[in-house]
Write a protein that holds these residues in place. Structure first.
Motif, PDB file in Angstrom:
ATOM      1  N   GLU A 186       0.800  -1.083  -0.006  1.00  0.00           N
ATOM      2  CA  GLU A 186       0.024  -0.110   0.053  1.00  0.00           C
ATOM      3  C   GLU A 186       0.853   1.240  -0.003  1.00  0.00           C
ATOM      4  O   GLU A 186       0.213   2.255  -0.492  1.00  0.00           O
ATOM      5  CB  GLU A 186      -1.042  -0.140   1.212  1.00  0.00           C
ATOM      6  CG  GLU A 186      -2.017  -1.089   1.147  1.00  0.00           C
ATOM      7  CD  GLU A 186      -2.675  -1.152   2.608  1.00  0.00           C
ATOM      8  OE1 GLU A 186      -2.326  -0.506   3.380  1.00  0.00           O
ATOM      9  OE2 GLU A 186      -3.461  -2.214   2.699  1.00  0.00           O
ATOM     10  N   SER A 187       2.056   1.387   0.517  1.00  0.00           N
ATOM     11  CA  SER A 187       2.700   2.438   0.787  1.00  0.00           C
ATOM     12  C   SER A 187       4.148   2.164   0.663  1.00  0.00           C
ATOM     13  O   SER A 187       4.780   1.216   1.200  1.00  0.00           O
ATOM     14  CB  SER A 187       2.562   3.081   2.250  1.00  0.00           C
ATOM     15  OG  SER A 187       3.269   3.928   2.378  1.00  0.00           O
ATOM     16  N   GLU A 188       4.953   2.989  -0.110  1.00  0.00           N
ATOM     17  CA  GLU A 188       6.344   2.999  -0.144  1.00  0.00           C
ATOM     18  C   GLU A 188       7.124   3.370   1.434  1.00  0.00           C
ATOM     19  O   GLU A 188       8.037   2.581   1.504  1.00  0.00           O
ATOM     20  CB  GLU A 188       6.739   4.360  -0.955  1.00  0.00           C
ATOM     21  CG  GLU A 188       8.422   4.452  -1.248  1.00  0.00           C
ATOM     22  CD  GLU A 188       8.543   5.564  -2.218  1.00  0.00           C
ATOM     23  OE1 GLU A 188       9.689   6.248  -1.871  1.00  0.00           O
ATOM     24  OE2 GLU A 188       7.811   5.794  -3.062  1.00  0.00           O
ATOM     25  N   LYS A 189       6.695   4.034   2.184  1.00  0.00           N
ATOM     26  CA  LYS A 189       6.998   4.233   3.547  1.00  0.00           C
ATOM     27  C   LYS A 189       6.402   3.330   4.339  1.00  0.00           C
ATOM     28  O   LYS A 189       5.189   3.481   4.323  1.00  0.00           O
ATOM     29  CB  LYS A 189       7.393   5.472   3.863  1.00  0.00           C
ATOM     30  CG  LYS A 189       8.589   6.461   3.052  1.00  0.00           C
ATOM     31  CD  LYS A 189       9.578   6.134   3.664  1.00  0.00           C
ATOM     32  CE  LYS A 189      10.619   6.887   2.876  1.00  0.00           C
ATOM     33  NZ  LYS A 189      10.860   8.493   3.523  1.00  0.00           N
ATOM     34  N   VAL A 190       6.972   2.394   5.165  1.00  0.00           N
ATOM     35  CA  VAL A 190       6.293   1.600   6.077  1.00  0.00           C
ATOM     36  C   VAL A 190       6.500   1.954   7.598  1.00  0.00           C
ATOM     37  O   VAL A 190       7.700   1.931   7.859  1.00  0.00           O
ATOM     38  CB  VAL A 190       6.543   0.238   5.666  1.00  0.00           C
ATOM     39  CG1 VAL A 190       5.837  -0.777   6.647  1.00  0.00           C
ATOM     40  CG2 VAL A 190       6.008  -0.134   4.145  1.00  0.00           C
ATOM     41  N   THR A 191       5.698   1.785   8.480  1.00  0.00           N
ATOM     42  CA  THR A 191       5.729   1.804   9.779  1.00  0.00           C
ATOM     43  C   THR A 191       4.827   0.591  10.320  1.00  0.00           C
ATOM     44  O   THR A 191       3.667   0.603  10.218  1.00  0.00           O
ATOM     45  CB  THR A 191       5.170   3.037  10.436  1.00  0.00           C
ATOM     46  OG1 THR A 191       6.162   4.209  10.069  1.00  0.00           O
ATOM     47  CG2 THR A 191       5.356   3.040  12.002  1.00  0.00           C
ATOM     48  N   TRP A 192       5.401  -0.376  11.222  1.00  0.00           N
ATOM     49  CA  TRP A 192       4.516  -1.478  11.396  1.00  0.00           C
ATOM     50  C   TRP A 192       5.364  -2.165  12.574  1.00  0.00           C
ATOM     51  O   TRP A 192       6.577  -2.150  12.670  1.00  0.00           O
ATOM     52  CB  TRP A 192       4.734  -2.521  10.050  1.00  0.00           C
ATOM     53  CG  TRP A 192       3.967  -3.814  10.401  1.00  0.00           C
ATOM     54  CD1 TRP A 192       2.695  -4.185  10.164  1.00  0.00           C
ATOM     55  CD2 TRP A 192       4.749  -4.953  10.973  1.00  0.00           C
ATOM     56  NE1 TRP A 192       2.450  -5.545  10.477  1.00  0.00           N
ATOM     57  CE2 TRP A 192       3.834  -5.919  11.105  1.00  0.00           C
ATOM     58  CE3 TRP A 192       6.145  -5.343  11.188  1.00  0.00           C
ATOM     59  CZ2 TRP A 192       3.910  -7.429  11.435  1.00  0.00           C
ATOM     60  CZ3 TRP A 192       6.450  -6.482  11.918  1.00  0.00           C
ATOM     61  CH2 TRP A 192       5.294  -7.370  11.827  1.00  0.00           C
TER      62      TRP A 192
END
Length: 350
Positions: A145-151
């Motif tokens: 979904e997103s180029e930058k990831v926070t998980w």
């Protein structure tokens, strides 16, 4: 209606010569099979991930990439990626790279894995079997979904606003859920709005129709349009110029593999009688001449709702020329019959 091939790149001993081809030779043969499948007009080719001596493809993305620049239109997918024991970041990167090489033809088929050898190999506990898949699927979809990831999760180190590269040509990169018929996995796919692949390798394929209905109801419940979600099936099969020849050529290697799996999993012996029953019109084996196999695929489409059919060939090690001939018959003769009849049927029912 899409028609394709799936393979586990098996390297079991030849039933006639008792010789075993090397992993390297079998991988090269599969690349040739993918190229031929593209040339004869098939829609998709899938390579399954395994980590044991009798299967050569531990890295489906690399095998598919080897054929990517030598093919033009065929879609290239894992079948399946054992996501529970893999790193979703690396899975995404590998298939985004394949997507670049193939100019937008890569797909990921994510599954929990019916073979479990990858869990100890990569240091995972089988007690976490279900939890691992749910967590890693969540991360894979966030990366998509997103180029930058926070998980953050339980079984993998957290990611804090980091980019995952390369980005694929397709946006989003297709992710399918592979299921052996488990209701939980079918509902999960529906709720997430992800395409579903059913491994239909036993019983009557028509018995899977309620699962497809459950999948579509779950999708609708979550606000997805079920009519836009494809459903695929993966079934063992083989095609030759006569049904008798197809059965006689396909049975020996199939018996070896299924009997070995039976010993590992506590099943009964695999006999010619059970094989012949499974290749009946209502059975799960798609073995026969062109018209026989075409009729069974059409029956599956009309009664189960499958929009993509993947013929799994070979089961066990078969002569490469026989496999190539089956692929050619599927693409040049079976697929046109199926597509014409399905189109006619859909027009009559719309």
């Amino acid at each position: 209606m899409e028609i394709g091939i799936s393979t586990f790149v098996e390297t079991t001993p030849d039933v006639n010569t008792c010789e075993t081809v090397s992993h390297a030779q079998r991988i090269r043969e599969v690349v040739e099979e993918i190229i031929l499948a593209d040339q004869v007009g098939l829609d998709v080719f899938g390579v399954g991930e395994h980590h044991r001596e009798d299967f050569a493809a531990s890295s489906p993305a690399i095998v598919l990439a080897a054929a990517a620049q030598q093919t033009k239109r065929i879609r290239l997918t894992s079948a399946v990626t054992v996501l529970s024991s893999a790193d979703p970041v690396r899975v995404f990167q590998d298939f985004a790279t394949l997507d670049a090489i193939s100019n937008g033809r890569a797909e990921i088929m994510a599954g929990r894995g019916s073979f479990i050898e990858s869990f100890p190999l990569f240091g995972y506990d089988l007690q976490d079997y279900n939890e691992l898949f749910e967590e890693k699927l969540d991360l894979l979809l966030k990366i998509r979904e997103s180029e930058k990831v926070t998980w953050e999760g339980k079984h993998r180190a957290a990611i804090h606003d980091l980019g995952v590269y390369p980005r694929p040509v397709q946006d989003p990169l297709p992710v399918w859920i592979g299921s052996g018929g488990n209701q939980e996995s079918v509902v999960r796919a529906g709720l997430l709005g992800l395409p579903l692949v059913l491994a239909i390798i036993g019983g009557s394929p028509v018995q899977f129709a309620p699962l497809v209905d459950l999948y579509k109801r779950a999708a609708a419940h979550a606000g997805h349009d079920p009519s836009t979600l494809p459903v695929a099936s993966h079934s063992h099969g083989f095609i030759a110029d006569t049904t008798e020849r197809a059965a006689d050529q396909f049975f020996p290697s199939t018996q070896v593999v299924m009997s070995k799996l039976g010993r590992e999993r506590g099943w009964g012996p695999y006999t010619r009688e059970s094989f012949d029953a499974a290749r009946s019109f209502e059975g799960a084996l798609y073995v026969g001449d062109v018209q026989t196999v075409a009729d069974k695929i059409i029956h599956l489409r009309k009664n189960v709702g499958v929009t993509r059919f993947m013929l799994h060939v070979p089961v066990g090690s078969m002569p490469h020329d026989l496999v190539m001939n089956a692929i050619e018959l599927l693409g040049k003769e079976v697929a046109p019959i199926v597509r014409e009849e399905v189109t006619k049927w859909e027009n009559e029912n719309n």
